[in-house]
Design an enzyme around this catalytic site. Structure first.
Site, PDB file in Angstrom:
ATOM      1  N   HIS A   4       6.246  12.183   5.197  1.00 11.37           N
ATOM      2  CA  HIS A   4       5.941  13.641   5.048  1.00 11.37           C
ATOM      3  C   HIS A   4       6.178  14.040   6.194  1.00 11.37           C
ATOM      4  CE1 HIS A   4       3.883  13.388   0.885  1.00 11.37           C
ATOM      5  NE2 HIS A   4       3.793  12.165   1.188  1.00 11.37           N
ATOM      6  N   ARG A  31       7.835   4.958   7.865  1.00 13.34           N
ATOM      7  CA  ARG A  31       7.586   5.064   6.680  1.00 13.34           C
ATOM      8  C   ARG A  31       8.912   6.034   6.178  1.00 13.34           C
ATOM      9  NH1 ARG A  31       2.404   7.564   3.453  1.00 13.34           N
ATOM     10  NH2 ARG A  31       2.261   9.837   4.663  1.00 13.34           N
ATOM     11  N   ASP A  67      19.310  -0.135   9.469  1.00 16.71           N
ATOM     12  CA  ASP A  67      20.260   0.202  10.250  1.00 16.71           C
ATOM     13  C   ASP A  67      20.188   0.258  11.659  1.00 16.71           C
ATOM     14  OD1 ASP A  67      21.564  -1.330   8.949  1.00 16.71           O
ATOM     15  OD2 ASP A  67      23.092  -0.094   8.057  1.00 16.71           O
ATOM     16  N   GLU A 119      -1.236   3.321  -4.179  1.00 12.96           N
ATOM     17  CA  GLU A 119      -1.422   4.734  -4.234  1.00 12.96           C
ATOM     18  C   GLU A 119      -1.733   5.106  -5.616  1.00 12.96           C
ATOM     19  OE1 GLU A 119       0.793   7.199  -0.959  1.00 12.96           O
ATOM     20  OE2 GLU A 119       2.570   6.379  -1.908  1.00 12.96           O
ATOM     21  N   ASP A 125      -2.874   9.996  -1.561  1.00 14.83           N
ATOM     22  CA  ASP A 125      -2.079   9.906  -3.325  1.00 14.83           C
ATOM     23  C   ASP A 125      -3.571   9.310  -4.006  1.00 14.83           C
ATOM     24  OD1 ASP A 125       0.673  11.190  -3.334  1.00 14.83           O
ATOM     25  OD2 ASP A 125       0.713   9.819  -1.562  1.00 14.83           O
TER      26      ASP A 125
HETATM   27  C1  3PY Z   1      -1.696   8.356   1.472  1.00 15.01           C
HETATM   28  O1  3PY Z   1      -3.276   8.374   1.264  1.00 15.01           O
HETATM   29  O2  3PY Z   1      -1.290   8.285   0.406  1.00 15.01           O
HETATM   30  C2  3PY Z   1      -0.392   7.490   1.971  1.00 15.01           C
HETATM   31  O3  3PY Z   1       0.983   7.473   1.757  1.00 15.01           O
HETATM   32  C3  3PY Z   1      -1.347   7.819   3.697  1.00 15.01           C
HETATM   33  O4  3PY Z   1      -0.780   8.575   4.751  1.00 15.01           O
HETATM   34 MG    MG Z   2       1.018   8.296   0.164  1.00 14.34          MG
END
Ligand code: 3PY
Ligand code: MG
Length: 266
Positions: free
Chosen positions: A45, A70, A84, A148, A174
């Site tokens: 993000h 991430r 890598d 999520e 999410d």
């Molecule tokens: C969320 O809360 O959706 C995440 O991916 C953590 O940042």
């Molecule tokens: Mg998320």
């Protein structure tokens, strides 16, 4: 063993974590020099790309802070490039079931356990200087999968039990969206779902983490058994101080532009 996973398995208090979203190696290095114990380099993000990840890992590597990277998605080509570039611990978003977890586990490991492609001159092998890199790499990689959605929560034991999944991370933002509570990670229903996910991971002995909107909620999550908690983001901390300075200026001099009143931290 992977140092971050070893830290989680070692018990002890939850290590202090931060999301790095600004993409700045200088900021990452400064935070690592000042007591944060682990950081998520967020290539999902934020505008952070693979080359940025390499630069941020160089900066973080000069500090005691441990890096988790991430990935933007559960996709083997992207994951291969992050590995890598030197990522040792991967956080993979939006894992919905055991099959997707197995796909992530295969992506982060060389054959025969996985399908990670091999190259001799990656940053991961210190550009070929680590002679037995291919033989040792699988043991040193850590995989954390993100839960999520309510559907993934329903299957959390199956996902967590997949060979090669080292820890689970609950994404409250999410999760709130998929529960129809857009962006409200602090909603009691989201908090209850998170608490239940933590309890279920504890029952099967899988390290579990999440993010907190406040210090109080971080403490509550740690009491519930969360093994790792993210307390802030670099952008969130910066903007918190920006808002404080703007408000102080306005009080003192009556001027200053009115910005957004948002207190979003991630
Ligand atoms: C969320 O809360 O959706 C995440 O991916 C953590 O940042
Ligand atoms: Mg998320």
């Amino acid at each position: 063993m992977n140092p971050f996973i070893a830290r989680l398995r070692g018990g002890g208090p939850a290590p202090l974590g931060i999301f790095l979203m600004s993409g700045s190696p200088i900021v990452a290095e400064a935070i690592g020099c000042n007591g944060f114990e682990w950081a998520i380099v967020d290539a999902e993000h934020s505008p952070i790309d693979v080359a940025d990840v390499a630069h941020m890992l160089m900066a973080i590597g000069s500090t005691p802070m441990l890096a988790v990277v991430r990935a933007p998605w559960n996709e083997p080509v992207i994951i291969k490039r992050l590995l890598d570039a030197g990522a040792a611990t991967l956080l993979v978003p939006f894992v919905q079931d055991a099959e997707e977890a197995a796909r992530a586990a295969a992506a982060v490991r060389y054959p025969p356990q996985g399908l990670r492609g091999m190259a001799g001159l990656s940053r991961a092998s210190r550009f070929g200087a680590v002679a037995d890199h291919f033989r040792r790499a699988n043991a040193g990689v850590g995989l954390i999968v993100q839960i999520e959605t309510p559907q993934a929560l329903d299957r959390i034991e199956d996902i967590a039990a997949v060979e090669g999944v080292d820890a689970v991370f609950i994404g409250p933002t999410d999760l709130s969206g998929s529960m129809g509570l857009y962006g409200d990670g602090a909603h009691p229903d989201v908090q209850a779902a998170t608490a239940s996910a933590i309890a279920r991971c504890k029952r099967i002995g899988k390290p579990v983490g999440t993010l907190a909107a406040t210090l109080e909620s971080a403490a509550a999550l740690a009491r519930q058994g969360a093994d790792f908690v993210v307390l802030a983001s670099d952008l969130g901390l910066l903007l918190g101080q920006v808002r404080t300075a703007r408000a102080a200026w306005k009080t003192a001099f009556g001027g200053g532009q009115d910005g957004q009143a948002s207190t979003v931290r991630y």
